[in-house]
Design a protein around this motif. Structure first.
Motif, PDB file in Angstrom:
ATOM      1  N   LEU A   1      52.155 126.852 101.460  1.00 13.80           N
ATOM      2  CA  LEU A   1      52.235 125.800 100.452  1.00 13.80           C
ATOM      3  C   LEU A   1      50.977 124.940 100.491  1.00 13.80           C
ATOM      4  CD1 LEU A   1      55.772 124.462 101.499  1.00 13.80           C
ATOM      5  CD2 LEU A   1      55.316 126.284  99.835  1.00 13.80           C
ATOM      6  N   TYR A   2      50.565 124.440  99.323  1.00 13.14           N
ATOM      7  CA  TYR A   2      49.570 123.369  99.310  1.00 13.14           C
ATOM      8  C   TYR A   2      49.765 122.388  98.160  1.00 13.14           C
ATOM      9  CZ  TYR A   2      46.714 125.428  95.528  1.00 13.14           C
ATOM     10  OH  TYR A   2      46.260 125.917  94.330  1.00 13.14           O
ATOM     11  N   GLY A   3      50.469 122.775  97.098  1.00  8.84           N
ATOM     12  CA  GLY A   3      50.662 121.887  95.956  1.00  8.84           C
ATOM     13  C   GLY A   3      51.488 120.663  96.306  1.00  8.84           C
ATOM     14  N   ALA A   4      51.062 119.504  95.810  1.00 11.92           N
ATOM     15  CA  ALA A   4      51.706 118.239  96.166  1.00 11.92           C
ATOM     16  C   ALA A   4      53.146 118.160  95.701  1.00 11.92           C
ATOM     17  CB  ALA A   4      50.911 117.073  95.589  1.00 11.92           C
ATOM     18  N   GLY A   5      53.443 118.760  94.543  1.00 11.65           N
ATOM     19  CA  GLY A   5      54.807 118.734  94.064  1.00 11.65           C
ATOM     20  C   GLY A   5      55.756 119.509  94.946  1.00 11.65           C
ATOM     21  N   ILE A   6      55.207 120.490  95.669  1.00  8.04           N
ATOM     22  CA  ILE A   6      56.039 121.253  96.609  1.00  8.04           C
ATOM     23  C   ILE A   6      56.136 120.528  97.946  1.00  8.04           C
ATOM     24  CG2 ILE A   6      56.456 123.487  97.682  1.00  8.04           C
ATOM     25  CD1 ILE A   6      54.534 124.746  95.700  1.00  8.04           C
ATOM     26  N   VAL A   7      54.995 120.177  98.528  1.00  2.00           N
ATOM     27  CA  VAL A   7      55.005 119.660  99.901  1.00  2.00           C
ATOM     28  C   VAL A   7      55.680 118.301 100.008  1.00  2.00           C
ATOM     29  CG1 VAL A   7      52.943 120.976 100.505  1.00  2.00           C
ATOM     30  CG2 VAL A   7      52.702 118.598  99.788  1.00  2.00           C
ATOM     31  N   SER A   8      55.809 117.578  98.886  1.00  2.00           N
ATOM     32  CA  SER A   8      56.512 116.296  98.929  1.00  2.00           C
ATOM     33  C   SER A   8      57.995 116.445  98.627  1.00  2.00           C
ATOM     34  CB  SER A   8      55.877 115.310  97.942  1.00  2.00           C
ATOM     35  OG  SER A   8      55.979 115.791  96.609  1.00  2.00           O
ATOM     36  N   SER A   9      58.453 117.670  98.370  1.00  2.00           N
ATOM     37  CA  SER A   9      59.862 117.924  98.034  1.00  2.00           C
ATOM     38  C   SER A   9      60.506 118.791  99.110  1.00  2.00           C
ATOM     39  CB  SER A   9      59.963 118.636  96.676  1.00  2.00           C
ATOM     40  OG  SER A   9      61.257 119.161  96.469  1.00  2.00           O
ATOM     41  N   TYR A  10      61.536 118.273  99.747  1.00  2.00           N
ATOM     42  CA  TYR A  10      62.207 119.028 100.803  1.00  2.00           C
ATOM     43  C   TYR A  10      62.793 120.326 100.264  1.00  2.00           C
ATOM     44  CZ  TYR A  10      65.223 119.956 104.824  1.00  2.00           C
ATOM     45  OH  TYR A  10      65.831 120.533 105.913  1.00  2.00           O
ATOM     46  N   THR A  11      63.450 120.246  99.110  1.00  2.00           N
ATOM     47  CA  THR A  11      64.131 121.426  98.578  1.00  2.00           C
ATOM     48  C   THR A  11      63.152 122.458  98.022  1.00  2.00           C
ATOM     49  OG1 THR A  11      64.496 120.155  96.555  1.00  2.00           O
ATOM     50  CG2 THR A  11      66.325 120.293  98.102  1.00  2.00           C
ATOM     51  N   GLU A  12      62.100 121.993  97.339  1.00  2.00           N
ATOM     52  CA  GLU A  12      61.166 122.969  96.778  1.00  2.00           C
ATOM     53  C   GLU A  12      60.258 123.564  97.849  1.00  2.00           C
ATOM     54  OE1 GLU A  12      58.966 124.022  92.629  1.00  2.00           O
ATOM     55  OE2 GLU A  12      59.762 122.015  92.945  1.00  2.00           O
TER      56      GLU A  12
END
Length: 287
Positions: free
Chosen positions: A185-196
């Motif tokens: 992972l590196y995208g901010a929308g992913i790494v800031s979301s526990y579920t994603e």
């Protein structure tokens, strides 16, 4: 973190910046940051690109409580010349691009409520700072973000912001990167979301497709749920090189007459890491 149709809030400067107001955060707000940070810090090692973890350490983001942007910027400036500036929320495209082009990252100064830990539509300080800022301490990714800002200014003049927005969405917000025999992972929308953070790597539903600039800029995306496609870059160096070595004006002209690609589509030329079942999206649509 931009929107073309906005009115500058009262009290914001011409560049839409505002004081962070760090002293005004409540103990509950600091505690919300700590809960979010602890969840992600516990589950991301081994899943996120190592450069992200290095950024957390360099910037000392593990310190309890919502970071003070002045202190954070002092460390970030030393690393890559970037700084973090507070804004009241989404900002117009031209403001967003100008800040990026000048190595300023705009971050909302508010934090979600305790009952919004798993989803918040408008980016808050946790998404913006935890999700985005660690990679700004990495020189190559920092250069990419500045190049994107300058590219945004050119795209605005050419009427091609929507195409460029897709590049931001599928890299900066929801990008994956190759790492050895696997993906990280590196995208901010992913790494800031526990579920994603789990869904993006482990779930059989989404497609995971090799990065292709033209293909990506024709591909729709969704803003209201998990992604149905994730694009995989080979490295930050390759992402930056492709951005710097592409003449976007003729690219926009070439793409103008081509139809958009539906979110879940797989094309014959795609490099496929995972052919997703799309079961999650279909179940949501049927509900």
């Amino acid at each position: 973190m931009s929107d073309a149709n906005l009115t500058r809030p009262k009290g914001a400067a011409d560049d839409w910046t505002i004081p962070q107001g760090w002293d005004a955060y409540t103990p509950e707000e600091h505690a919300t940051w700590d809960i979010l940070f602890a969840r992600q810090a516990d589950m991301l090692p081994g899943r996120v690109t190592p450069e992200f973890i290095e950024g957390l350490d360099v910037l000392r983001l593990s310190k309890p409580g919502i970071p003070d942007f002045e202190e954070l910027s002092e460390r970030l400036i030393k690393a890559t010349g970037w700084q973090v500036v507070a804004v009241p929320g989404l900002v117009p495209d031209e403001v967003f691009f100008d800040h990026l082009a000048n190595r300023r990252f705009v971050a909302g100064n508010f934090i979600r409520k305790p009952d919004q830990l798993d989803y918040l539509q408008e980016p808050d300080v946790f998404h913006d700072v935890f999700g985005h800022v660690p990679l700004l301490a990495h020189p190559v990714f920092a250069d990419y973000m500045q190049a994107y800002g300058k590219g945004g200014q050119r795209a605005a003049a050419l009427g091609a912001i929507e195409r460029l927005a897709r590049l931001y969405w599928y890299t900066v917000e929801f990008g994956l990167v190759r790492s050895g025999n696997g993906l990280k992972l590196y995208g901010a929308g992913i790494v800031s979301s526990y579920t994603e953070s789990v869904f993006a790597l482990d779930d059989p539903s989404p497609n995971r497709i090799g990065f292709d600039l033209k293909r990506l800029m024709r591909t729709k995306y969704r803003i209201d749920d998990f992604q149905q496609n994730y694009f995989v870059i080979d490295s930050f160096e390759d992402l930056l090189e492709q951005t710097l070595n592409t003449d976007f004006a003729p690219l926009y002209a070439e793409l103008e007459g081509q139809p958009d690609i539906e979110i879940e589509a797989i094309l014959p030329a795609d490099k496929i890491y995972t052919r997703g079942t799309q079961s999650y999206a279909r179940a949501r649509e049927a509900a």
